[in-house]
Design an enzyme around this catalytic site. Structure first.
Site, PDB file in Angstrom:
ATOM      1  CB  SER A  40      66.459  39.854  18.663  1.00 44.18           C
ATOM      2  OG  SER A  40      65.563  40.860  19.089  1.00 44.18           O
ATOM      3  CG  ASP A 337      59.051  38.291  15.297  1.00 46.39           C
ATOM      4  OD1 ASP A 337      58.991  39.534  15.480  1.00 46.39           O
ATOM      5  OD2 ASP A 337      60.077  37.634  15.561  1.00 46.39           O
ATOM      6  CG  HIS A 340      62.310  40.767  15.808  1.00 46.70           C
ATOM      7  ND1 HIS A 340      61.825  39.655  16.479  1.00 46.70           N
ATOM      8  CD2 HIS A 340      63.303  41.274  16.571  1.00 46.70           C
ATOM      9  CE1 HIS A 340      62.507  39.506  17.608  1.00 46.70           C
ATOM     10  NE2 HIS A 340      63.403  40.474  17.687  1.00 46.70           N
TER      11      HIS A 340
END
Length: 372
Positions: A40, A337, A340
């Site tokens: 991600s 977040d 990340h």
């Protein structure tokens, strides 16, 4: 003798046309494709096309991503990923297109393809808590499909040249193998009883060696491989372990450190054993730890609290979504977040990878790798 002015004009026009053609040709010489593999941290939207619990195609993700006008694209950040920024800086005109996107065909793939997937890991079992994700083995399978498409687009000889000499293969993977596999009690308690950290890391290195060797056999030659960052310092880990601002989870960082040492050795081995290839080691761990430790020096106001998230002291439990609390000063947060980095942090990391010294990127930096 009388000089024909229209002939002069024509000659001048031809001269400038030739000059501009040569400039374009010289520029083209530096361009190639950016092939991005990973999780991600660099997913540019592949998970949008999966039935998965790991998705970032909901606001306010992408709020600062200019190409989409601030709409979410499936990137797990407020703006660009490190892969996006590196591509821009190396002169690649378009961001690498997600492999699973409907438009990832024909000319669209010339500047690169992104295979990364939120929740993906080196090990196939990694990320199964999310139901669906694309692990590294499948990502390499997908590149095999792209490789054949390049032969059709350019012809086999030109395609091979383009991929071997001009294209960069970046791999950002490994964090989920710890966070969403080995360290996740629900899924891995059996594995952790039967396998020591050394044994698990050994499996990771063996799998990664095979995956990278497969890419080499498909003509990949210029590699940059990121190590695992300080995963014990992300807002999620700090929140669920109820740590203070200056503490990190020791075990998670220790595992990352053990893996990183083995990864460095692997890349030295591959540089020795795979002729014509260059494997670059990106020291993401130290880069991110530097931002976390000295955040104020880089213009950040916090390196512990998620800008977008909910739950606990550092908004670190519930991922970013429409109901999350959202900070106003997004470029002042190291973390977007619970997991990340923000666009501002990604930009600083990317700059070091592009132009930094061997403390953070070795044996060459990414600009030097492009020009090899």
């Amino acid at each position: 003798m009388e000089i024909n002015s229209s002939a002069c004009t024509l000659a001048l026009i031809l001269f400038f046309v030739i000059l501009s053609y040569l400039a374009i040709a010289a520029d083209d010489d530096k361009l190639g494709a950016s092939f991005i593999f990973g999780d991600s941290l660099v997913d540019a939207g592949n998970n949008n096309y999966l039935q998965t619990l790991s998705k970032a195609n909901i606001p306010p993700n992408g709020i600062d991503f200019k190409p989409s006008g601030g709409n979410p694209t499936g990137r797990y950040t407020n703006g660009r990923t490190i892969g996006d920024i590196v591509g821009e800086e190396l002169g690649i005109p378009n961001h690498a297109v997600p492999f699973l996107a409907p438009n990832s065909t024909g000319e669209a793939i010339i500047y690169g393809v992104n295979y990364a997937s939120g929740g993906g890991g080196i090990m196939n079992a990694t990320g199964r808590i999310f139901v669906n994700r694309i692990g590294m083995d499948i990502q390499v399978d997908y590149f095999n499909i792209t490789r054949k498409q390049f032969d059709q687009l350019m012809g086999p000889s030109k395609a091979r040249d383009y991929i071997m000499k001009k294209s960069i293969f970046s791999i950002t993977i490994g964090a989920n193998d710890f966070l969403n596999n080995y360290l996740l009690p629900v899924l891995s308690i059996g594995e952790r009883i039967s396998e020591s950290p050394d044994g698990f890391i050994n499996d990771m290195i063996t799998h990664l060696r095979d995956q990278v060797t497969r890419l080499y056999k498909l003509d990949a030659r210029k590699f940059v491989i990121g190590n695992v960052g300080p995963i014990g310092c992300i807002p999620y880990q700090k929140t669920i372990n109820q740590l203070s601002e200056n503490e990190c989870v020791g075990l998670a960082n220790k595992l990352a450190g053990q893996y990183n040492g083995r990864l460095k050795d692997l890349l030295t081995e591959l540089n020795d054993n795979l002729p014509g290839a260059t494997f670059v080691y990106a020291n993401v761990y130290d880069l991110v730890l530097e931002l976390i430790t000295n955040y104020d020096k880089y213009g950040f106001s916090t390196a512990t609290r998620a800008c977008c998230g909910n739950g606990g002291q550092f908004a670190g439990i519930i991922p970013c979504g429409p109901t999350s609390s959202l900070c106003q000063d997004r470029d002042k947060h190291v973390f977007w977040d619970p997991y990340h980095p923000s666009d501002a942090a990604n930009l600083l990391i990317a700059k070091q990878l592009l132009d930094g010294d061997t403390k953070y990127i070795s044996p060459v930096n990414l600009r030097q790798l492009r020009d090899l």
